[in-house]
Scaffold this motif. Structure first.
Motif, mmCIF file in Angstrom:
data_model
loop_
_atom_site.group_PDB
_atom_site.id
_atom_site.type_symbol
_atom_site.label_atom_id
_atom_site.label_comp_id
_atom_site.label_asym_id
_atom_site.label_seq_id
_atom_site.Cartn_x
_atom_site.Cartn_y
_atom_site.Cartn_z
ATOM 1 N N VAL A 116 1.535 7.609 -6.634
ATOM 2 C CA VAL A 116 2.657 7.976 -5.783
ATOM 3 C C VAL A 116 3.121 9.401 -6.093
ATOM 4 O O VAL A 116 3.553 10.134 -5.206
ATOM 5 C CB VAL A 116 3.809 6.965 -5.946
ATOM 6 N N LYS A 182 -5.572 2.312 -2.005
ATOM 7 C CA LYS A 182 -4.231 2.005 -2.495
ATOM 8 C C LYS A 182 -3.473 1.195 -1.456
ATOM 9 O O LYS A 182 -3.855 1.144 -0.277
ATOM 10 C CB LYS A 182 -3.455 3.284 -2.827
ATOM 11 N N ASN A 184 0.830 -0.152 -0.549
ATOM 12 C CA ASN A 184 2.238 -0.185 -0.929
ATOM 13 C C ASN A 184 3.041 -1.003 0.063
ATOM 14 O O ASN A 184 2.625 -1.227 1.205
ATOM 15 C CB ASN A 184 2.816 1.234 -1.068
ATOM 16 N N TYR A 185 4.188 -1.452 -0.406
ATOM 17 C CA TYR A 185 5.056 -2.308 0.400
ATOM 18 C C TYR A 185 6.499 -1.872 0.171
ATOM 19 O O TYR A 185 6.934 -1.683 -0.978
ATOM 20 C CB TYR A 185 4.878 -3.774 -0.009
ATOM 21 N N THR A 186 7.250 -1.708 1.245
ATOM 22 C CA THR A 186 8.641 -1.281 1.151
ATOM 23 C C THR A 186 9.548 -2.404 1.625
ATOM 24 O O THR A 186 9.445 -2.853 2.779
ATOM 25 C CB THR A 186 8.896 -0.026 2.001
ATOM 26 N N ARG A 192 9.943 -0.467 -3.704
ATOM 27 C CA ARG A 192 8.626 -0.105 -3.161
ATOM 28 C C ARG A 192 7.568 -0.162 -4.270
ATOM 29 O O ARG A 192 7.435 0.760 -5.061
ATOM 30 C CB ARG A 192 8.667 1.295 -2.564
ATOM 31 N N GLU A 194 3.554 -0.105 -5.516
ATOM 32 C CA GLU A 194 2.290 0.462 -5.039
ATOM 33 C C GLU A 194 1.222 0.266 -6.109
ATOM 34 O O GLU A 194 1.490 0.406 -7.309
ATOM 35 C CB GLU A 194 2.442 1.950 -4.735
ATOM 36 N N GLY A 196 -3.196 1.067 -6.879
ATOM 37 C CA GLY A 196 -4.326 1.845 -6.404
ATOM 38 C C GLY A 196 -5.495 1.792 -7.372
ATOM 39 O O GLY A 196 -5.340 1.420 -8.541
ATOM 40 N N GLU A 230 5.724 4.843 -13.078
ATOM 41 C CA GLU A 230 4.307 4.834 -12.695
ATOM 42 C C GLU A 230 3.433 4.811 -13.942
ATOM 43 O O GLU A 230 3.780 5.399 -14.982
ATOM 44 C CB GLU A 230 3.972 6.066 -11.855
#
Length: 347
Positions: A116, A182, A184-186, A192, A194, A196, A230
């Protein structure tokens, strides 16, 4: 108004042949989508190394992005950095087709999906310098990529196949390609996640070993608060080098103000780190060497921003404190404790 009328007339003439067989009528406003759009980011800083006493000025970025449509479902993007610390770099040059709702197919030079932080545009950086995770996840190359957003659900997938050779060399033949994906979901609450994965052989030939990376991040935005963490795990196949790790955690809080040169003031704090790592290329002795010295860093910052519509200007001050192990080589002034002050604007 005369200029707009003239451009509209030209667009009507130039597009009449392409849409002659179409029953779909286009208004003048629809035709404006075929006029190229431009935006840009400029970042300049003064750096003082509190470890060595040295200092320097720099233009970190002078990016210009051009894009637009050539057909109703076909657009393009060209991004050039005219001064990446004094160097000109062509970053993006790709075409994109949107055959159906939620699906985008891209071909050309573009960002390889992973991390990200690496995906974040410099105009959206929360600090003067990117996270140390950027040393693993920051990659652009030539290839094909597909992105898909599930209708009625904020779940996004992106993956592609790319050259493993340097992005500035499009003529080199690759015996091994780069693969990346990758998702991701919000959520409605601002959370959020993510994840990958990337697999590549640096250089795209037998000069390197295949490197596999796993990435996971989680962010949360609530009112003026933004929190993000991250982690990237890096594995070298064939037991050629010890596994490496990179991580990042930061907090940003925005305050609304009414100052002449700012309407938002932000306070930031970050803790990031990286372990010893190799670039994946064999050295003269046929083994992998340490190209990145492991370290940890604490960054504190304050940013004053003036936002007007889609244009903003930020005045930023950061202090970075580095921590190295006893076995690390003596770091340069750029990778050591420093005070950074600068100006960022986006239009």
């Amino acid at each position: 108004m005369k200029v707009k009328t003239l451009l509209t007339a030209l667009l009507l003439l130039s597009s009449s042949a392409a849409f002659a067989d179409s029953d779909e009528s286009k208004s003048n406003e629809d035709l404006w989508k075929y006029v190229p759009t431009f935006n840009g980011t400029f970042r300049t800083f003064y750096r003082l190394s509190t470890a060595t006493g040295e200092s320097r000025f720099e233009v970190a970025n002078a990016r210009l992005v051009a894009g637009g449509y050539v057909l109703p479902k076909v657009d393009y993007r060209i991004q050039v950095d005219f001064c990446d610390n004094g160097k000109i770099k062509i970053l993006d040059a790709y075409a994109r087709v949107r055959p159906t709702t939620g699906l985008a197919l891209m071909a050309g030079q573009m960002r390889v999906p992973l991390s990200v932080e690496a995906t974040r545009d410099p105009s959206l950086y929360y600090f003067a310098d990117a996270s140390l995770t950027n040393k693993f996840g920051n990659l652009r190359s030539v290839g094909v990529k597909a992105g898909y957003t599930i209708p009625q659900l904020p779940l996004y997938f992106e993956g592609g196949v790319f050259n493993a050779s340097d992005m500035s060399d499009h003529k080199q033949w690759n015996s091994a390609l780069t693969y990346s994906i990758k998702a991701n979901y919000t959520t409605a609450s601002g959370i959020r996640p993510e994840v990958g994965f990337m697999s590549r052989v640096p250089g795209g030939s037998g000069a390197g070993v295949r490197v596999n990376m796993l990435n996971a991040s989680l962010s949360w935005k609530y009112a003026g608060l933004f929190v993000e963490g991250e982690y990237i795990y890096r594995h070298y196949t064939g037991n050629t080098y010890a596994d490496a790790h990179a991580w990042d955690f930061f907090v940003n809080y925005d305050f609304n103000v009414k100052w002449p040169l700012a309407n938002v003031v932000s306070l930031q704090a970050r803790f990031d780190g990286i372990t010893d790592a190799s670039n994946g290329l064999y050295g003269k002795n046929g083994t992998l060497g340490t190209d990145i010295d492991g370290c940890r860093r604490i960054t504190a910052g304050i940013t004053a921003t003036k936002i007007i519509n889609k244009t903003w200007t930020s005045f930023r001050i950061n202090f970075e404190q580095y921590f190295y192990g006893h076995s690390a080589a003596k770091p340069s002034a750029s990778d050591n404790n420093q005070l950074v002050a600068g100006l960022v604007f986006h239009f």
